[in-house]
Design an enzyme around this catalytic site. Structure first.
Site, PDB file in Angstrom:
ATOM      1  N   HIS A 175       2.293   6.213  -2.434  1.00 38.71           N
ATOM      2  CA  HIS A 175       3.465   5.701  -3.030  1.00 38.71           C
ATOM      3  C   HIS A 175       4.816   6.329  -2.652  1.00 38.71           C
ATOM      4  O   HIS A 175       6.055   5.924  -2.832  1.00 38.71           O
ATOM      5  CB  HIS A 175       3.419   5.685  -4.415  1.00 38.71           C
ATOM      6  CG  HIS A 175       4.009   4.496  -4.920  1.00 38.71           C
ATOM      7  ND1 HIS A 175       3.554   4.018  -6.077  1.00 38.71           N
ATOM      8  CD2 HIS A 175       4.851   3.633  -4.502  1.00 38.71           C
ATOM      9  CE1 HIS A 175       4.198   2.702  -6.593  1.00 38.71           C
ATOM     10  NE2 HIS A 175       5.068   2.673  -5.484  1.00 38.71           N
TER      11      HIS A 175
ATOM     12  N   ASP B 116       2.113  -0.016 -11.798  1.00 39.51           N
ATOM     13  CA  ASP B 116       1.533   1.406 -11.566  1.00 39.51           C
ATOM     14  C   ASP B 116       0.937   1.845 -12.739  1.00 39.51           C
ATOM     15  O   ASP B 116       1.445   1.830 -13.585  1.00 39.51           O
ATOM     16  CB  ASP B 116       2.629   2.300 -10.909  1.00 39.51           C
ATOM     17  CG  ASP B 116       1.977   3.642  -9.999  1.00 39.51           C
ATOM     18  OD1 ASP B 116       1.043   3.904 -10.388  1.00 39.51           O
ATOM     19  OD2 ASP B 116       2.773   4.045  -9.212  1.00 39.51           O
TER      20      ASP B 116
ATOM     21  N   HIS C 215       0.914   5.156 -12.981  1.00 41.52           N
ATOM     22  CA  HIS C 215       1.669   6.524 -12.857  1.00 41.52           C
ATOM     23  C   HIS C 215       3.257   5.921 -12.986  1.00 41.52           C
ATOM     24  O   HIS C 215       3.778   4.847 -12.570  1.00 41.52           O
ATOM     25  CB  HIS C 215       1.418   7.311 -12.065  1.00 41.52           C
ATOM     26  CG  HIS C 215      -0.165   7.598 -11.856  1.00 41.52           C
ATOM     27  ND1 HIS C 215      -1.031   6.816 -11.081  1.00 41.52           N
ATOM     28  CD2 HIS C 215      -1.052   8.486 -12.475  1.00 41.52           C
ATOM     29  CE1 HIS C 215      -2.257   7.184 -11.117  1.00 41.52           C
ATOM     30  NE2 HIS C 215      -2.185   8.359 -11.957  1.00 41.52           N
TER      31      HIS C 215
ATOM     32  N   ASP D 179       5.630   8.113 -11.631  1.00 43.44           N
ATOM     33  CA  ASP D 179       6.311   8.510 -10.201  1.00 43.44           C
ATOM     34  C   ASP D 179       7.560   9.037 -10.206  1.00 43.44           C
ATOM     35  O   ASP D 179       8.417   8.507  -9.840  1.00 43.44           O
ATOM     36  CB  ASP D 179       5.944   7.400  -9.145  1.00 43.44           C
ATOM     37  CG  ASP D 179       4.728   6.987  -8.920  1.00 43.44           C
ATOM     38  OD1 ASP D 179       3.816   7.775  -9.058  1.00 43.44           O
ATOM     39  OD2 ASP D 179       4.374   6.115  -8.189  1.00 43.44           O
TER      40      ASP D 179
ATOM     41  N   HIS E 273       4.209  11.798  -3.493  1.00 42.10           N
ATOM     42  CA  HIS E 273       3.910  10.316  -4.048  1.00 42.10           C
ATOM     43  C   HIS E 273       4.138  10.252  -5.671  1.00 42.10           C
ATOM     44  O   HIS E 273       4.077   9.262  -6.137  1.00 42.10           O
ATOM     45  CB  HIS E 273       2.552   9.895  -3.656  1.00 42.10           C
ATOM     46  CG  HIS E 273       1.384  10.542  -4.539  1.00 42.10           C
ATOM     47  ND1 HIS E 273       0.241   9.672  -4.747  1.00 42.10           N
ATOM     48  CD2 HIS E 273       1.172  11.643  -5.059  1.00 42.10           C
ATOM     49  CE1 HIS E 273      -0.659  10.430  -5.578  1.00 42.10           C
ATOM     50  NE2 HIS E 273      -0.315  11.637  -5.686  1.00 42.10           N
TER      51      HIS E 273
ATOM     52  N   ASP F 296       1.391  -0.591  -6.827  1.00 43.68           N
ATOM     53  CA  ASP F 296       0.373   0.433  -6.682  1.00 43.68           C
ATOM     54  C   ASP F 296      -0.993  -0.305  -7.144  1.00 43.68           C
ATOM     55  O   ASP F 296      -1.276  -0.504  -8.300  1.00 43.68           O
ATOM     56  CB  ASP F 296       0.780   1.598  -7.272  1.00 43.68           C
ATOM     57  CG  ASP F 296      -0.057   2.852  -7.157  1.00 43.68           C
ATOM     58  OD1 ASP F 296      -1.380   2.805  -6.806  1.00 43.68           O
ATOM     59  OD2 ASP F 296       0.483   3.984  -7.012  1.00 43.68           O
TER      60      ASP F 296
ATOM     61  N   ASP G 124      -3.532   1.294  -7.966  1.00 47.16           N
ATOM     62  CA  ASP G 124      -4.046   1.800  -9.053  1.00 47.16           C
ATOM     63  C   ASP G 124      -3.568   1.258 -10.562  1.00 47.16           C
ATOM     64  O   ASP G 124      -4.098   1.687 -11.611  1.00 47.16           O
ATOM     65  CB  ASP G 124      -3.988   3.314  -9.294  1.00 47.16           C
ATOM     66  CG  ASP G 124      -2.698   4.019  -9.456  1.00 47.16           C
ATOM     67  OD1 ASP G 124      -1.791   3.159 -10.007  1.00 47.16           O
ATOM     68  OD2 ASP G 124      -2.245   5.175  -8.932  1.00 47.16           O
TER      69      ASP G 124
ATOM     70  N   GLU H  18      -1.506   2.978  -1.898  1.00 45.56           N
ATOM     71  CA  GLU H  18      -2.549   3.593  -2.493  1.00 45.56           C
ATOM     72  C   GLU H  18      -3.924   3.064  -2.173  1.00 45.56           C
ATOM     73  O   GLU H  18      -4.754   3.416  -2.723  1.00 45.56           O
ATOM     74  CB  GLU H  18      -2.243   3.879  -3.903  1.00 45.56           C
ATOM     75  CG  GLU H  18      -1.003   4.766  -4.021  1.00 45.56           C
ATOM     76  CD  GLU H  18      -1.005   6.175  -3.784  1.00 45.56           C
ATOM     77  OE1 GLU H  18      -2.125   6.689  -3.316  1.00 45.56           O
ATOM     78  OE2 GLU H  18      -0.088   6.998  -3.832  1.00 45.56           O
TER      79      GLU H  18
END
Length: 299
Positions: free
Chosen positions: A99, A122, A124, A126, A139, A226, A228, A271
């Site tokens: 990312h 995402d 996360h 980030d 990332h 992303d 994930d 990712e």
């Protein structure tokens, strides 16, 4: 949406700790991205890959900012390439890689679209910096960098900062946020729809509000996708999987709403790690979601 799509690969694995994500652009292409998009009536130009150095040929000089010179150089190269295709009137689809590539993606887009909204899809946030990061992996920092928060080399990619404003940024699907990162997000007023809110409000309400925040008064929306964000049952091939994510169908519905908004002007897809994947399942999910973003529908 613009009828010409430019695909740019960024085989970046310097921004995170688990190897294999550099093969993400190949696996997404192999899953039929170009052919699927062309069937939707678009013209597709594959611009090839931005050159990314091998980790083995470089040393980590700062454990809090791993591979900083290399990530900076790739981000500058990507920003230049994205700027070129955007100025040609194309819709860029940028394939990661980890990312950290979003630093260069958004730097390129905002050289034309000065007031850009961003939806950060995402698990996360980030939003770490070298002061808050538990890992030193860049990332985990790109959204902060785009908002002008972080190391000066990353913040000033393409020669200006910040790239985006906090009132035009929304994170969707978060379920793994570091303690110090949480404080930074609140300090900068970033709207976060975590999985609790997705469950409580439903994906339709969340996306309607996300599109409003990112799209109101802006030149358009950049989607940073992303994989994930999607639950590991449909996207197992990611470096940092987190249980309890957005379902496959919720992901599609979110992309369909983004298409219907007619506000999305660019996206990056990041990712995907085929080494950790099951029969290229995550790459196929990525292609499915991008095609929904571009208007693919059952009827």
């Amino acid at each position: 949406m613009k009828k010409t799509i430019s695909v740019i690969g960024v085989p970046m694995d310097l921004g995170q700790g688990r190897r294999g994500v550099d093969m993400g652009p190949f696996s997404i292409r192999y899953a039929g991205l170009k052919e699927r998009i062309e069937r939707l009536g678009y013209t597709v130009h594959d611009q090839g890959n931005v050159n990314v150095p091998q980790a083995e040929s470089h040393h980590i000089h700062d454990e809090k900012l791993k591979y900083l010179p290399e990530v900076t150089r790739v981000s500058e190269d990507l920003a230049s390439k994205v700027k070129d295709v955007v100025e040609q009137g194309h819709f860029p689809v940028i394939l990661g890689g980890d990312h950290s590539i979003a630093i260069g993606s958004i730097a390129g887009i905002t050289q034309k679209y000065k007031k850009l909204g961003v939806i950060w899809f995402d698990a996360h946030a980030d939003f770490n910096t070298e002061d808050s990061t538990p890992s030193g992996n860049i990332h985990g920092m790109p959204l902060a960098c785009c908002l002008g928060v972080g190391h000066e080399k990353l913040v000033n990619i393409a020669g200006f900062a910040p790239k985006i404003q906090p009132e035009n940024v929304v994170i969707v699907g978060a379920r793994s946020v570091d303690r110090d990162e949480r404080l930074l997000l609140k300090q900068h007023g970033i709207k976060v729809f975590d999985m609790h809110e997705v469950d409580k409000l439903g994906i339709a309400k969340v996306m309607e509000e996300a599109i409003r925040i990112a799209g109101e008064g802006t030149d358009g929306i950049h989607l940073s996708l992303d994989l994930d964000a999607i639950d590991p049952d449909m996207a197992p091939g990611v470096g940092t999987p987190v249980l309890g994510g957005i379902t496959y169908r919720e992901g599609h519905f979110a992309m369909e709403l983004l298409f219907q908004s007619n506000k999305v002007i660019s996206c990056d897809v990041v990712e995907v790690n085929p080494i950790l994947d099951e029969h290229n399942k995550t790459a196929r999910t990525a292609v499915d979601l991008v095609c929904s973003l571009l208007g693919e529908a059952v009827m």
